[in-house]
Design a protein around this motif. Sequence first.
Motif, PDB file in Angstrom:
ATOM      1  N   PHE A   1     -62.791 -10.212-109.605  1.00  0.00           N
ATOM      2  CA  PHE A   1     -62.321 -11.345-111.053  1.00  0.00           C
ATOM      3  C   PHE A   1     -61.249 -12.344-110.455  1.00  0.00           C
ATOM      4  O   PHE A   1     -61.006 -13.741-110.359  1.00  0.00           O
ATOM      5  CB  PHE A   1     -62.149 -10.825-112.332  1.00  0.00           C
TER       6      PHE A   1
ATOM      7  N   LYS B   1     -71.401  -8.986-111.629  1.00  0.00           N
ATOM      8  CA  LYS B   1     -70.224  -8.878-112.841  1.00  0.00           C
ATOM      9  C   LYS B   1     -68.769  -8.953-112.475  1.00  0.00           C
ATOM     10  O   LYS B   1     -68.798  -7.469-111.778  1.00  0.00           O
ATOM     11  CB  LYS B   1     -70.618  -8.195-113.818  1.00  0.00           C
ATOM     12  N   THR B   2     -67.696  -9.728-112.586  1.00  0.00           N
ATOM     13  CA  THR B   2     -66.642  -8.923-112.624  1.00  0.00           C
ATOM     14  C   THR B   2     -66.275  -9.223-113.275  1.00  0.00           C
ATOM     15  O   THR B   2     -66.244  -9.785-114.654  1.00  0.00           O
ATOM     16  CB  THR B   2     -66.301  -9.967-111.762  1.00  0.00           C
TER      17      THR B   2
ATOM     18  N   GLY C   1     -64.103 -11.848-117.952  1.00  0.00           N
ATOM     19  CA  GLY C   1     -64.156 -11.308-116.412  1.00  0.00           C
ATOM     20  C   GLY C   1     -64.892 -12.733-115.599  1.00  0.00           C
ATOM     21  O   GLY C   1     -64.948 -13.912-116.991  1.00  0.00           O
ATOM     22  N   ALA C   2     -66.383 -12.671-114.852  1.00  0.00           N
ATOM     23  CA  ALA C   2     -66.938 -14.025-114.353  1.00  0.00           C
ATOM     24  C   ALA C   2     -67.747 -12.675-114.414  1.00  0.00           C
ATOM     25  O   ALA C   2     -67.839 -12.073-113.513  1.00  0.00           O
ATOM     26  CB  ALA C   2     -65.907 -14.795-113.670  1.00  0.00           C
ATOM     27  N   PHE C   3     -69.387 -13.702-114.083  1.00  0.00           N
ATOM     28  CA  PHE C   3     -69.687 -13.730-113.270  1.00  0.00           C
ATOM     29  C   PHE C   3     -70.182 -14.799-111.900  1.00  0.00           C
ATOM     30  O   PHE C   3     -69.690 -15.641-111.767  1.00  0.00           O
ATOM     31  CB  PHE C   3     -71.335 -14.421-113.484  1.00  0.00           C
TER      32      PHE C   3
END
Lengths: 366, 366
Positions: B111, B140-141, B153-155
Amino acid sequence: MQTLKVDLGERSYPIHIGEGLLDQPELLAPHIAGRQVAIISNETVAPLYLERLSRSLAAYSVISVILPDGEAFKNWETLQRIFDGLLTARHDRRTTVVALGGGVIGDMAGFAAACYQRGVDFIQVPTTLLSQVDSSVGGKTGINHPLGKNMVGAFYQPNAVLIDTATLNTLPPRELSAGLAEVIKYGLICDEPFLTWLEEHVDALRNLDQVALTEAISRSCAAKALVVNADERESGVRATLNLGHTFGHAIETHMGYGVWLHGEAVAAGTVMALEMSQRLGWISVQERDRGIRLFQRAGLPVIPPEEMTEADFLEHMAIDKKVIDGRLRLVLLRRMGEAVVTDDYPKEILQATLGADYRALAQLKG
Amino acid sequence: MQTLKVDLGERSYPIHIGEGLLDQPELLAPHIAGRQVAIISNETVAPLYLERLSRSLAAYSVISVILPDGEAFKNWETLQRIFDGLLTARHDRRTTVVALGGGVIGDMAGFAAACYQRGVDFIQVPTTLLSQVDSSVGGKTGINHPLGKNMVGAFYQPNAVLIDTATLNTLPPRELSAGLAEVIKYGLICDEPFLTWLEEHVDALRNLDQVALTEAISRSCAAKALVVNADERESGVRATLNLGHTFGHAIETHMGYGVWLHGEAVAAGTVMALEMSQRLGWISVQERDRGIRLFQRAGLPVIPPEEMTEADFLEHMAIDKKVIDGRLRLVLLRRMGEAVVTDDYPKEILQATLGADYRALAQLKG
C-alpha cells in the motif's frame, strides 16, 4: 453546456461545463451504479451548495462529510474523517463518492475513493476556478506529508466531472486570481494564441464575465485533457503541466501549506521559469516581461518570498517528485507557447535564476 | 526453483519459489529500475533475514524501515513510518519498495508503494506460509481501520515475488498452521485432488518437510494465480478465494486484531461455511466432517469464539466488503472442490449456521 471527453480507454469520462449544472440530476444519474452516495465538502462550500446538490441526488441514500477548509487540512487526519463517515454509514463498495469543493476537497475525496475498500466510484463537482481547470482533470489525488506536498496519493480517474460555472460567483477574488495562474499556464506551455486571448480578456475574467469564464475553462480543460490523453502516467509530455510547480512547491513547502495559495505559488514559480528560460536564451526579455505582466494583471504575485534563499529553494526542490536519480528536471519554455522538460542546463543558470532580483523585474512592469 | 507467471497483461509478474532464493541477486536485479531500494520488514523478521537480503541488493542504495510485528500495527500510524523513511532518505519515484516479512508487511509495504508519490515499484519477499500462498499473490494491499479490516487499500501488483522456502524453518508452528488454513482452502474451493494430497501430507507439512512444503506452496500459488488471472478485480470468481473470510473477518474484528491469527479465523470461518453448505444440502455430513478433520490435523481451531453471539456475527458481517446493496453474499461449497458466491439462501439457514453447536462437531472429530 459544453461536454469534453477525456479519452482513457475503458476509464474515459466526460467533463460537463455550463451554468446551473448543480440542478441537473440527469447529468449525475448515468455515473452512479449503486444506491449510496457520499458527498464530501468543506465548511465554506457546503452552506452554499450542499443542499442544491443533495436535491439533485434525492433518488439515492446520501450522506455528507463536511471537512475543515484549506490546504492545511489536506492530511491523513482529515482524510480519516471520510473513511469514518463511510464506515459508520455502512457504505459498501458500490458507493459513489462525490467531491463538492475546490482542489483540496477533490484531491482528498478522490484519494478516499481510490482507497476505500480498494476503490469505489467517484464524481468531481469542482467549485473553484483552480480545481475546474486543473485538479478535476487528470486523475491525480492525494494528501500532503509533513516532509512534502502530495507525497501520498493515487492516480484515480473520476467517472464524471461537473463544472457549474455559476459557483464562481461566490469565489473570493484572491482565489479567482489563483485559478487564473493555471489558465495562463496553459497558454504559456502549449497555446500561444490563448495567451493573446487572455491579454484581451483578463479584466473580463476578473469581473466574472460568464462568457469569458466559460471560454477560459473550456479551453483550459481541453488543453489539459489533450495532454493527459497523450500521457496518463506523467512519464513525458504531461510533466509540462508542472510549469512553475517545482519552484512553486518549494515556496509552498517553505512558507507552510496554506500561507500562499497554490496558484499564487505557481505564478511566482512560473515567473522564475520565465526568467530561467530567458537566461538560457530561449525566450527574449520582452517575452519574459509579457508573461510577468499578464500574471500581474491577473492579480497574482510575481516575486518569490523575500526570506527564501537559494539554499532554501534547492533543499525543497531536491525531494520534489520531478527528481529522477538526483538530477533536477525542470519545466522551461523553449519558446512562448511551448514548454519542455529538461535536466540539461548549466547549474550556474539555475543558481542565477534563484538569486535574480525579481523585485526589480516586477517594478519594471508596474 | 519453480517460476509461475501471473498473467495480467503489461502488469504481469513472476513468482519464483525455491530454497535459498534470498541469496540470489540475479532474481531481483531485473525488477529494479532505479538506484534506490527500501526494504520494509519487522522486528521479528529483520534480525533473521535483513542482512542476507541486503547483501543481495548491494548494488543499490538501500534503506530499511523496521516496523513493529503484528496485525495490531497494520494501521495508518505504522504505514506513516514507511513514508517518513522514504522521504527522509529522499527516495524518488523510481525507488523500489521490497516487502520482507509476512502478510501484514506485504499489505503495508504494498500500500505504501501504491501511494508513495502516487505509485513506485514493488517486490514481495514473503517469509510466512500464509503470505507465500495468499497475500503475495493477487495485488491486494491495505491497512485496517478501527471500524473494519482492510477497509483502506489499493489493488497494486508487485513487479516480482520471491518465495524462499527455507524461511519457513524459523516460522513459529502456530503460524505454519495458520498458513495451512489457506492451503486447505484452495483444495476446498477448486482442487479436490489437492485435498486428498493434503490428507496424505499434512503431518509432513507440519514437520517442515521441504519437498512437501514446496509442492503445497506451488500448487496453492498456481491455484490463486489461475483465479486472479481470470478475474483481477474480484467481481466474480475471485470472490471464491474468500471462503471462510466473511465469518472469519467477523471473528477477527470482534476479538480485536491480532488475538486470533488470520488463518485461524479463516479455519473457524470455513468450518462455518462447511456447516452452512451442509445445511443447504450441497455437501454431505461426511464431507463437512472431512473438512473439519483436516483443519484439526493442521493444528487449527474449528470452533468460533464461545463469546460471539449470532447478533455479533451479523453486526460485523454487515460492513464486510462482500455486502452489495445490503444483501449478504457468502462463499459456500456447491460440492467439495467447488466454491460458489451467492446471496440466494434462506435467511433461516444462515441464522441456524451462526447458532450451530460447533463444540459438538469438533468433539465428534477428536
